[in-house]
Design a protein around this motif. Structure first.
Motif, PDB file in Angstrom:
ATOM      1  N   ASN A  33       0.802  -1.223   0.000  1.00 25.98           N
ATOM      2  CA  ASN A  33       0.000   0.000   0.000  1.00 25.98           C
ATOM      3  C   ASN A  33       0.833   1.271   0.000  1.00 25.98           C
ATOM      4  O   ASN A  33       0.315   2.337  -0.329  1.00 25.98           O
ATOM      5  CB  ASN A  33      -0.955   0.002   1.188  1.00 25.98           C
ATOM      6  CG  ASN A  33      -2.116  -0.951   0.986  1.00 25.98           C
ATOM      7  OD1 ASN A  33      -3.219  -0.552   0.639  1.00 25.98           O
ATOM      8  ND2 ASN A  33      -1.868  -2.247   1.193  1.00 25.98           N
ATOM      9  N   ASN A  34       2.123   1.197   0.382  1.00 31.19           N
ATOM     10  CA  ASN A  34       2.957   2.394   0.294  1.00 31.19           C
ATOM     11  C   ASN A  34       3.274   2.747  -1.155  1.00 31.19           C
ATOM     12  O   ASN A  34       3.648   3.875  -1.452  1.00 31.19           O
ATOM     13  CB  ASN A  34       4.260   2.199   1.069  1.00 31.19           C
ATOM     14  CG  ASN A  34       4.060   2.333   2.563  1.00 31.19           C
ATOM     15  OD1 ASN A  34       2.928   2.366   3.042  1.00 31.19           O
ATOM     16  ND2 ASN A  34       5.147   2.412   3.310  1.00 31.19           N
ATOM     17  N   THR A  58       0.944   2.035  -3.835  1.00 26.79           N
ATOM     18  CA  THR A  58      -0.358   2.558  -4.241  1.00 26.79           C
ATOM     19  C   THR A  58      -1.420   1.761  -3.512  1.00 26.79           C
ATOM     20  O   THR A  58      -1.135   0.682  -2.977  1.00 26.79           O
ATOM     21  CB  THR A  58      -0.557   2.485  -5.767  1.00 26.79           C
ATOM     22  OG1 THR A  58      -1.666   3.304  -6.149  1.00 26.79           O
ATOM     23  CG2 THR A  58      -0.802   1.056  -6.227  1.00 26.79           C
ATOM     24  N   THR A  59      -2.632   2.278  -3.515  1.00 24.59           N
ATOM     25  CA  THR A  59      -3.723   1.632  -2.792  1.00 24.59           C
ATOM     26  C   THR A  59      -4.891   1.388  -3.732  1.00 24.59           C
ATOM     27  O   THR A  59      -5.042   2.082  -4.740  1.00 24.59           O
ATOM     28  CB  THR A  59      -4.203   2.512  -1.628  1.00 24.59           C
ATOM     29  OG1 THR A  59      -4.511   3.815  -2.140  1.00 24.59           O
ATOM     30  CG2 THR A  59      -3.155   2.632  -0.547  1.00 24.59           C
ATOM     31  N   ASN A 113       8.701   6.328   2.922  1.00 18.26           N
ATOM     32  CA  ASN A 113       7.903   5.395   2.135  1.00 18.26           C
ATOM     33  C   ASN A 113       8.435   3.972   2.192  1.00 18.26           C
ATOM     34  O   ASN A 113       7.688   3.011   1.978  1.00 18.26           O
ATOM     35  CB  ASN A 113       7.849   5.860   0.671  1.00 18.26           C
ATOM     36  CG  ASN A 113       9.229   6.060   0.094  1.00 18.26           C
ATOM     37  OD1 ASN A 113       9.973   6.932   0.541  1.00 18.26           O
ATOM     38  ND2 ASN A 113       9.586   5.274  -0.917  1.00 18.26           N
ATOM     39  N   VAL A 144       3.466  12.595   1.926  1.00 19.92           N
ATOM     40  CA  VAL A 144       2.720  11.602   1.151  1.00 19.92           C
ATOM     41  C   VAL A 144       2.284  10.425   2.005  1.00 19.92           C
ATOM     42  O   VAL A 144       1.160   9.927   1.873  1.00 19.92           O
ATOM     43  CB  VAL A 144       3.572  11.133  -0.054  1.00 19.92           C
ATOM     44  CG1 VAL A 144       2.947   9.910  -0.705  1.00 19.92           C
ATOM     45  CG2 VAL A 144       3.711  12.257  -1.070  1.00 19.92           C
ATOM     46  N   GLN A 145       3.152   9.962   2.898  1.00 24.77           N
ATOM     47  CA  GLN A 145       2.837   8.780   3.703  1.00 24.77           C
ATOM     48  C   GLN A 145       2.231   9.126   5.057  1.00 24.77           C
ATOM     49  O   GLN A 145       2.123   8.264   5.919  1.00 24.77           O
ATOM     50  CB  GLN A 145       4.110   7.945   3.917  1.00 24.77           C
ATOM     51  CG  GLN A 145       4.735   7.409   2.649  1.00 24.77           C
ATOM     52  CD  GLN A 145       3.897   6.334   1.981  1.00 24.77           C
ATOM     53  OE1 GLN A 145       3.049   5.711   2.601  1.00 24.77           O
ATOM     54  NE2 GLN A 145       4.145   6.105   0.693  1.00 24.77           N
ATOM     55  N   SER A 203      -0.517  13.026  -1.912  1.00 29.73           N
ATOM     56  CA  SER A 203      -0.916  12.265  -3.092  1.00 29.73           C
ATOM     57  C   SER A 203      -2.151  11.432  -2.790  1.00 29.73           C
ATOM     58  O   SER A 203      -2.213  10.757  -1.757  1.00 29.73           O
ATOM     59  CB  SER A 203       0.228  11.340  -3.537  1.00 29.73           C
ATOM     60  OG  SER A 203      -0.139  10.605  -4.671  1.00 29.73           O
ATOM     61  N   LYS A 227      -2.020   7.256  -2.692  1.00 26.70           N
ATOM     62  CA  LYS A 227      -1.400   6.607  -1.536  1.00 26.70           C
ATOM     63  C   LYS A 227      -2.394   6.416  -0.394  1.00 26.70           C
ATOM     64  O   LYS A 227      -2.086   5.808   0.616  1.00 26.70           O
ATOM     65  CB  LYS A 227      -0.222   7.442  -1.028  1.00 26.70           C
ATOM     66  CG  LYS A 227       0.844   7.744  -2.061  1.00 26.70           C
ATOM     67  CD  LYS A 227       1.648   6.532  -2.452  1.00 26.70           C
ATOM     68  CE  LYS A 227       2.815   6.940  -3.354  1.00 26.70           C
ATOM     69  NZ  LYS A 227       3.670   5.809  -3.711  1.00 26.70           N
ATOM     70  N   LYS A 232      -5.252   7.514  -9.101  1.00 28.58           N
ATOM     71  CA  LYS A 232      -3.992   8.130  -9.492  1.00 28.58           C
ATOM     72  C   LYS A 232      -4.283   9.410 -10.284  1.00 28.58           C
ATOM     73  O   LYS A 232      -5.291   9.515 -10.964  1.00 28.58           O
ATOM     74  CB  LYS A 232      -3.172   7.145 -10.317  1.00 28.58           C
ATOM     75  CG  LYS A 232      -2.790   5.903  -9.523  1.00 28.58           C
ATOM     76  CD  LYS A 232      -2.252   4.804 -10.408  1.00 28.58           C
ATOM     77  CE  LYS A 232      -1.933   3.561  -9.589  1.00 28.58           C
ATOM     78  NZ  LYS A 232      -3.159   2.970  -8.992  1.00 28.58           N
TER      79      LYS A 232
END
Length: 749
Positions: free
Chosen positions: A16-17, A19-20, A166, A195-196, A216, A219, A224
């Motif tokens: 998931n870091n 993309t989710t 990340n 981002v995280q 983002s 994430k 996207k």
């Protein structure tokens, strides 16, 4: 080989870091705004006004979520754009103030996402600042060196850090950083990659002096192509995109309203006081504990590369002694578990620049795995993930990937000859299935643990550990392996491990004969492998390499002796006998005398006494000069040869291709543990003839002449890369009908 785990199961996504998946409520919002509420927010009619309301409502939610206060929220295409705009703004300000030249520093954390230093480098060049990029060191916990920051800040024009890493999940202490930074420089622009952070950390940016904070959407369960940038009130800003005046002139271009609508749905869930899909932090730590417990059932010696209290709970970064990242990635992927190595791509064994910066040992960096789950994980999803991970324990034990107290299984998957590789090094394990006798040839240090696990795990009777020569580039580990395996060393041997006063070494149904072949170095030997009086292969060390010859410019090297040794070898083998070297820098696995002569006409002349020794000396000297610029080809010159064209079969062509090839042999070249974790056959048309031939067993198969050169072969692996290597190897040996499945199992499973 019968798989231990069933096929065709839903994948377990633990990356998931990277993309989710998109939340259902976010996907519904996207669909609605594409079909029903599709207006342009810049339009003044009712449809546009509705879109504008959605845009501003989402902006207010973002403002509340991150505690933006009087700061601006600018919608972007994602974090990369936000980083670019922030860096451009900070460096434009620096140029306007005359902060230029090599004495000016651009500070960034050594463990930052590559988007940060690459953006700094790009805009530094474009704007002509000629400043110096400077990485801020981190300690073994991944925390930035505050003393270093204090020392370098007076010369800096921007500082870039991150909220959570990340790769490791390490959280920086933003309060301590702020105190450190502002005590020295109240004016320096400060960029924090957030981002995280969303859903994992509490943010109140208005209570900080952070100038730029990019976020983002993908994430955190969004699609996207959407993100946003926090900009502190009064901070200098230079628009990256102009030409329409959207976002109050800060970011032109028609807004991505469906993406913004998805963020609206996600932010609403995050701000719920109860009933949210997002789990409280206590639950996330429990998930972490459960997943770690499952991992330790598979890998008891697992070592964490980051842990509480220094990281967010949703990232587990670990390494296992004796494993490289790719080993675990292949195993997990075959079982339908998606994790990441978090390592940079390399022609050699990849390593993690993040763990390298933390000063961790090379084996941890080269073997790191990142398992990351999202803050919306459900208890059922965690339970399913833990169960799937625990199932791999049986696969790991069966294939002796780790040492256990379990009784060796009846399935015999390492019989005959196995070739193990590390970068350009090759080691060999010869096993007789009837007697369980074994011999190791050219053991390499990075493969020591793997050899130990295979031999002890299958309770093999080790007869000898042999070297073909004393390697100039690395010390022999023969003594260490003998000690680990408690090999009886009372019987005298020579310096290479060969039993004294004999030229034959029996290993059950196999027999090795020694042949003196100095030249690459003095005292070198080759070993001829016989099975029931049939010559199967020859272990030639660095006398001949797949694609080249051994170098002779190292200590003790002798070109004339090497010439005589190659001629002597020719007298004992056939032109198509497999020659197994101790180095393979070009991924060719092995060679034959016939192939070597075709690739090197001078070698053919040498063997037929058509080349004088002095001429041969000149050739080897010339090759030595080339080798000085080719460090990875330490023990011999290897030139990449043009390979035969291979037909690539796309997944959508597979069924028709198999139907038109009634004699086709589908070859699964994955390693045995991958084949056990997830079989290939269920993903192919019914009745396909699948043969499991791991790349590590290719030398055994070909030494027994098991295939005809005109047999049509479709090579398959996990991604299509190893199967392409197999095609290239077989093409060199004269196979004519070779096909490669594009994308491998990844595109058909």
């Amino acid at each position: 080989m019968k798989p231990l785990l069933s096929a065709n199961r839903a994948e377990i996504y633990l990356d998931n870091n990277a993309t989710t998946p998109v939340l259902p409520c976010a996907a519904e919002a996207v669909q609605h705004h594409m079909m029903q509420c599709f207006g342009n927010p810049s339009s003044t009619h009712a449809t546009g006004i509705k879109a504008k309301v959605e845009l501003e409502a989402t902006r207010q939610l973002a403002r509340k979520l991150v505690g933006a206060g009087a700061g601006d929220i600018i919608f972007t295409s994602g974090a990369t754009e936000g980083i670019q705009a922030s860096v451009l703004s900070a460096l434009s300000k620096a140029k306007a103030e005359g902060r230029v030249g090599p004495d000016t520093l651009l500070l960034y954390g050594a463990t930052e996402h590559k988007a940060i230093p690459q953006s700094l480098q790009h805009w530094n060049q474009v704007l002509g600042l000629n400043a110096t990029l400077c990485a801020i060191p981190v300690d073994q916990n991944g925390l930035l060196d505050l003393d270093f920051i204090r020392q370098q800040l007076p010369k800096a024009t921007v500082i870039c850090t991150m909220a959570a890493n990340n790769e490791t999940g390490v959280q920086q202490d933003l309060a301590a950083l702020e105190q450190c930074i502002r005590a020295v420089r109240s004016d320096i622009p400060w960029l924090v990659d957030c981002v995280q952070a969303l859903g994992k950390m509490t943010l109140s940016l208005q209570d900080t002096s952070i100038d730029y904070a990019p976020f983002s959407g993908h994430k955190l369960y969004g699609p996207k192509g959407i993100g946003f940038l926090y900009l502190r009130a009064g901070t200098s800003y230079q628009p990256l995109v102009v030409g329409g005046g959207q976002e109050s002139g800060l970011r032109s271009g028609t807004e991505n309203l469906p993406g913004v609508a998805a963020l609206h749905a996600i932010f609403s869930e995050l701000l719920k006081t109860e009933g949210s899909v997002f789990q409280p932090v206590e639950q996330l730590w429990q998930y972490r504990a459960d997943l770690l417990a499952a991992l330790r059932q598979v890998f008891p010696e697992l070592v964490l590369n980051s842990d509480a209290p220094y990281c967010v709970p949703t990232t587990i970064n670990f390494s296992v002694p004796g494993f490289y990242s790719k080993d675990i990635m292949d195993l997990f992927d075959a079982a339908g578990i998606r994790v990441s190595s978090g390592s940079a791509c390399s022609s050699k064994v990849p390593s993690s620049f993040v763990l390298d910066a933390m000063g961790l040992e090379a084996w941890r960096s080269q073997g790191s795995i990142r398992l990351s789950f999202g803050p919306a994980m459900t208890p059922v999803e965690c339970l399913q993930a833990c169960q799937r991970i625990r199932e791999l324990a049986a696969v790991v034990q069966k294939h002796c990937l780790v040492l256990t107290d379990a009784t060796p299984t009846l399935e015999w998957h390492i019989k005959g000859l196995t070739q193990l590789k590390h970068e350009g090094l090759c080691s060999y394990l010869l096993v007789c299935p009837e007697t369980r006798a074994a011999v190791v040839i050219d053991a390499a240090l990075p493969l020591l643990g793997r050899l130990q696990a295979m031999i002890q795990g299958q309770q093999l009777q080790l007869k000898a550990v042999l070297d073909t020569h004393q390697h100039p580039d690395h010390a022999s580990v023969r003594t260490e392996l003998c000690t680990l395996l408690q090999l009886d060393c009372r019987h005298p041997t020579d310096a290479l491990g060969w039993p004294a006063e004999t030229n034959e070494l029996l290993c059950g149904q196999y027999c090795l004969q020694r042949l003196d072949t100095p030249g690459h170095c003095p005292g070198a030997s080759s070993y001829l492998l016989y099975q029931q009086d049939v010559l199967r292969a020859a272990f030639v060390g660095d006398l001949l390499l797949p694609g080249g010859v051994g170098r002779t410019d190292l200590a003790g090297g002798d070109a004339k002796a090497l010439q005589r040794s190659v001629q002597r070898l020719q007298q004992h083998i056939q032109p198509d006998t497999l020659l197994l070297s101790s180095h393979d820098c070009a991924q060719r696995f092995f060679t034959t005398l016939s192939i070597a002569c075709d690739e090197q006409p001078l070698l053919r002349s040498l063997l037929h006494d058509e080349l004088a020794s002095d001429d041969w000396q000149q050739v080897t000297n010339a090759q030595a000069c080339q080798l000085q610029a080719l460090e990875q080809h330490f023990c011999g010159l290897v030139e990449v040869m043009p390979t035969d064209a291979k037909a690539t079969i796309a997944p959508e062509q597979l069924e028709e291709f198999i139907r038109l090839q009634p004699h086709l042999q589908v070859v699964d070249v994955r390693e045995p543990h991958e084949q056990s974790a997830g079989a290939l056959a269920p993903y192919l048309p019914t009745g396909c003839n699948v043969r499991e031939v791991p790349l590590s067993k290719l030398c055994h198969l070909l030494s027994h002449a098991d295939w005809q050169l005109d047999t049509p072969l479709l090579m398959v692996c996990r991604t299509g890369n190893r199967s392409l290597v197999a095609c290239q190897v077989l093409a060199r040996l004269g196979f004519r009908q070779l096909y490669n499945l594009k994308g491998g199992m990844a595109l058909i499973s």
